[in-house]
Design a protein around this motif. Structure first.
Motif, mmCIF file in Angstrom:
data_model
loop_
_atom_site.group_PDB
_atom_site.id
_atom_site.type_symbol
_atom_site.label_atom_id
_atom_site.label_comp_id
_atom_site.label_asym_id
_atom_site.label_seq_id
_atom_site.Cartn_x
_atom_site.Cartn_y
_atom_site.Cartn_z
ATOM 1 N N SER A 170 0.820 -1.219 0.000
ATOM 2 C CA SER A 170 0.000 0.000 0.000
ATOM 3 C C SER A 170 0.851 1.264 0.000
ATOM 4 N N SER A 171 2.082 1.197 0.512
ATOM 5 C CA SER A 171 2.936 2.387 0.553
ATOM 6 C C SER A 171 3.426 2.801 -0.824
ATOM 7 N N ASP A 172 3.373 1.897 -1.798
ATOM 8 C CA ASP A 172 3.841 2.227 -3.150
ATOM 9 C C ASP A 172 2.882 3.162 -3.884
ATOM 10 N N LEU A 173 1.571 2.990 -3.651
ATOM 11 C CA LEU A 173 0.590 3.701 -4.465
ATOM 12 C C LEU A 173 0.575 5.214 -4.253
ATOM 13 N N PRO A 174 0.556 5.738 -3.009
ATOM 14 C CA PRO A 174 0.545 7.194 -2.848
ATOM 15 C C PRO A 174 1.721 7.885 -3.514
ATOM 16 N N LEU A 175 2.879 7.243 -3.502
ATOM 17 C CA LEU A 175 4.061 7.844 -4.129
ATOM 18 C C LEU A 175 3.877 7.942 -5.634
ATOM 19 N N LEU A 176 3.321 6.890 -6.237
ATOM 20 C CA LEU A 176 3.101 6.888 -7.682
ATOM 21 C C LEU A 176 2.043 7.907 -8.075
ATOM 22 N N VAL A 177 0.945 7.946 -7.327
ATOM 23 C CA VAL A 177 -0.147 8.859 -7.647
ATOM 24 C C VAL A 177 0.270 10.304 -7.403
ATOM 25 N N GLY A 178 0.929 10.543 -6.270
ATOM 26 C CA GLY A 178 1.317 11.912 -5.923
ATOM 27 C C GLY A 178 2.249 12.546 -6.925
ATOM 28 N N ASN A 179 3.077 11.744 -7.570
ATOM 29 C CA ASN A 179 4.036 12.265 -8.553
ATOM 30 C C ASN A 179 3.473 12.314 -9.969
ATOM 31 N N THR A 180 2.197 11.977 -10.134
ATOM 32 C CA THR A 180 1.566 11.997 -11.457
ATOM 33 C C THR A 180 0.971 13.375 -11.738
ATOM 34 N N PRO A 181 1.219 13.952 -12.905
ATOM 35 C CA PRO A 181 0.662 15.271 -13.231
ATOM 36 C C PRO A 181 -0.859 15.268 -13.183
ATOM 37 N N VAL A 182 -1.414 16.346 -12.673
ATOM 38 C CA VAL A 182 -2.871 16.511 -12.617
ATOM 39 C C VAL A 182 -3.434 16.513 -14.037
ATOM 40 N N GLY A 183 -4.484 15.717 -14.271
ATOM 41 C CA GLY A 183 -5.106 15.632 -15.582
ATOM 42 C C GLY A 183 -4.605 14.480 -16.433
ATOM 43 N N ALA A 184 -3.535 13.822 -15.980
ATOM 44 C CA ALA A 184 -2.993 12.697 -16.746
ATOM 45 C C ALA A 184 -3.919 11.493 -16.641
ATOM 46 N N GLN A 185 -4.047 10.748 -17.729
ATOM 47 C CA GLN A 185 -4.830 9.505 -17.731
ATOM 48 C C GLN A 185 -3.866 8.335 -17.599
ATOM 49 N N VAL A 186 -4.120 7.501 -16.595
ATOM 50 C CA VAL A 186 -3.183 6.432 -16.248
ATOM 51 C C VAL A 186 -3.921 5.096 -16.184
ATOM 52 N N PRO A 187 -3.372 4.029 -16.773
ATOM 53 C CA PRO A 187 -3.979 2.705 -16.624
ATOM 54 C C PRO A 187 -3.759 2.162 -15.220
ATOM 55 N N LEU A 188 -4.824 1.683 -14.606
ATOM 56 C CA LEU A 188 -4.786 1.137 -13.257
ATOM 57 C C LEU A 188 -5.099 -0.350 -13.336
ATOM 58 N N LYS A 189 -4.105 -1.172 -13.014
ATOM 59 C CA LYS A 189 -4.302 -2.627 -13.085
ATOM 60 C C LYS A 189 -4.686 -3.132 -11.694
ATOM 61 N N LEU A 190 -5.758 -3.929 -11.638
ATOM 62 C CA LEU A 190 -6.221 -4.427 -10.349
ATOM 63 C C LEU A 190 -6.763 -5.842 -10.481
ATOM 64 N N LEU A 191 -6.960 -6.465 -9.331
ATOM 65 C CA LEU A 191 -7.573 -7.784 -9.245
ATOM 66 C C LEU A 191 -8.935 -7.638 -8.590
ATOM 67 N N ARG A 192 -9.957 -8.175 -9.258
ATOM 68 C CA ARG A 192 -11.317 -8.114 -8.722
ATOM 69 C C ARG A 192 -11.912 -9.514 -8.804
ATOM 70 N N ALA A 193 -12.250 -10.061 -7.632
ATOM 71 C CA ALA A 193 -12.778 -11.426 -7.558
ATOM 72 C C ALA A 193 -11.823 -12.421 -8.214
ATOM 73 N N GLY A 194 -10.516 -12.165 -8.069
ATOM 74 C CA GLY A 194 -9.508 -13.068 -8.584
ATOM 75 C C GLY A 194 -9.145 -12.854 -10.037
ATOM 76 N N ALA A 195 -9.890 -11.998 -10.745
ATOM 77 C CA ALA A 195 -9.626 -11.756 -12.171
ATOM 78 C C ALA A 195 -8.928 -10.413 -12.356
ATOM 79 N N GLU A 196 -7.973 -10.369 -13.303
ATOM 80 C CA GLU A 196 -7.255 -9.130 -13.574
ATOM 81 C C GLU A 196 -8.110 -8.199 -14.426
ATOM 82 N N LYS A 197 -8.045 -6.910 -14.080
ATOM 83 C CA LYS A 197 -8.848 -5.904 -14.781
ATOM 84 C C LYS A 197 -8.030 -4.623 -14.872
ATOM 85 N N THR A 198 -8.146 -3.898 -15.992
ATOM 86 C CA THR A 198 -7.451 -2.625 -16.162
ATOM 87 C C THR A 198 -8.456 -1.504 -16.376
ATOM 88 N N LEU A 199 -8.355 -0.457 -15.565
ATOM 89 C CA LEU A 199 -9.219 0.719 -15.671
ATOM 90 C C LEU A 199 -8.362 1.931 -16.001
#
Length: 334
Positions: free
Chosen positions: A190-219
């Motif tokens: 969990s400590s990795d995510l705030p650093l990545l998000v905080g350093n991202t320019p405002v307005g940038a569109q970023v792919p977010l890879k996650l696991l939902r119910a065991g299946a991989e999904k990208t938003l």
């Protein structure tokens, strides 16, 4: 000045001042020798040495700084002084120590110089630092939580809540999702995510890879600007009811109580039995149980049904609210 990184820029009217060369903190490795210079207890120009103990260390009061942990002797008066590599380049700014006595105990932290460079440039050009905002509350995955979510490894950032009208909500992120990557960066904890998000320019569109119910999904998420506003929770009145399989008594919340807590559903914990599964998992009186195994809990009867339906011998993933914070816990079903 930037309070989140504890970095400030000062303008000094002077000429021909000595300067130091700034290095690259991204090139640091664990075990590398470093030297700190400061004025501990008012003793000017004191040099101490040690090694890099860990990198990208997250601290409770430094969410947006991936601290360099060292065993360099740092004491009151060292804060703000440089941390050098053996080539004489500044790789960090000495910041704080971990101590039970108020003095050095073998663990000290420095702000990476690359973070300082970014902050300095924004302060000089804008007078402030803008950081990206996603709008989720997250926690680490334990082995028991990973098992309860049918995952093989306790990797990633577990989403415990999603703020309404946030970039995460707009992208479709849900509580119970496990974020494993943000853009090109891997999210191992969990400590990795705030650093990545905080350093991202405002307005940038970023792919977010996650696991939902065991299946991989990208938003795809569009990052917004981090603000200063905070939510405040109010105390609620309670009405007694109970569900005893896990060693706790709960009460159903009224619609007004749910509105006060800004929840759609939940039951409040009234009693926790000593040495029961609930106490062992960290539940305390006043906590609100929101869901069990991603099934909403609206009453004591819902809680009992969900617990009975859960397989024995496997941890139950329980979403709770403690104070103002939502998080998942793993409760072992007897």
């Amino acid at each position: 000045a930037d309070s989140l990184s504890d970095i400030a820029v000062l303008k000094v009217k002077a000429e021909n001042l000595p300067t130091v060369q700034l290095g690259d903190s991204n090139s640091l490795e664990v075990g590398q020798w470093v030297v700190a210079i400061g004025a501990p207890f008012g003793l000017d120009l004191t040099a101490t040495q040690g090694i890099v103990s860990a990198l990208s260390r997250s601290l409770p009061d430094g969410t947006y700084v991936p601290f360099i942990q060292t065993d360099v002797a740092v004491n009151p008066g060292n804060s703000g002084g440089p941390l050098f590599d053996l080539s004489g380049r500044v790789v960090g700014v000495n910041s704080q120590i971990y101590s039970r006595s108020g003095g050095y105990m073998g663990i000290s932290f420095a702000i990476p110089v690359n973070v300082a460079k970014t902050v300095i440039e924004q302060l000089k050009s804008n007078g402030k630092v803008d950081r990206g905002w996603l709008g989720v509350a997250i926690q680490d995955m334990s082995q028991d939580l990973a098992r309860s979510f049918n995952l093989n490894q306790p990797d990633g950032a577990l989403v415990s809540s999603v703020q309404p009208d946030s970039p995460a909500a707009d992208a479709g992120v849900l509580a119970g999702d496990v974020i494993v990557a943000f853009g090109d960066g891997k999210v191992r904890s969990s400590s990795d995510l705030p650093l990545l998000v905080g350093n991202t320019p405002v307005g940038a569109q970023v792919p977010l890879k996650l696991l939902r119910a065991g299946a991989e999904k990208t938003l795809n998420v569009t990052i917004a600007k981090l603000g200063d506003d905070k939510e405040v929770a109010s105390p609620v009145a309670k009405a007694q009811s109970e569900s005893g399989m896990l060693g706790l008594g709960v009460a159903t919340l009224s619609s007004d109580e749910l509105k006060t807590r800004k929840l759609d559903n939940g039951v409040v914990v009234e009693q926790v039995l000593a040495d029961g599964p609930a106490e062992q998992a960290g539940l305390t009186v006043g906590d609100v149980i929101v869901s069990v195994n991603n099934q909403p809990v609206k009453s004591a009867a819902d809680l009992k049904t969900a617990v009975q339906a859960a397989p024995s011998g496997k941890p139950i993933a329980m979403l709770i609210m403690q104070g103002e914070q939502s998080r998942f816990i793993a409760v072992n079903k007897p």
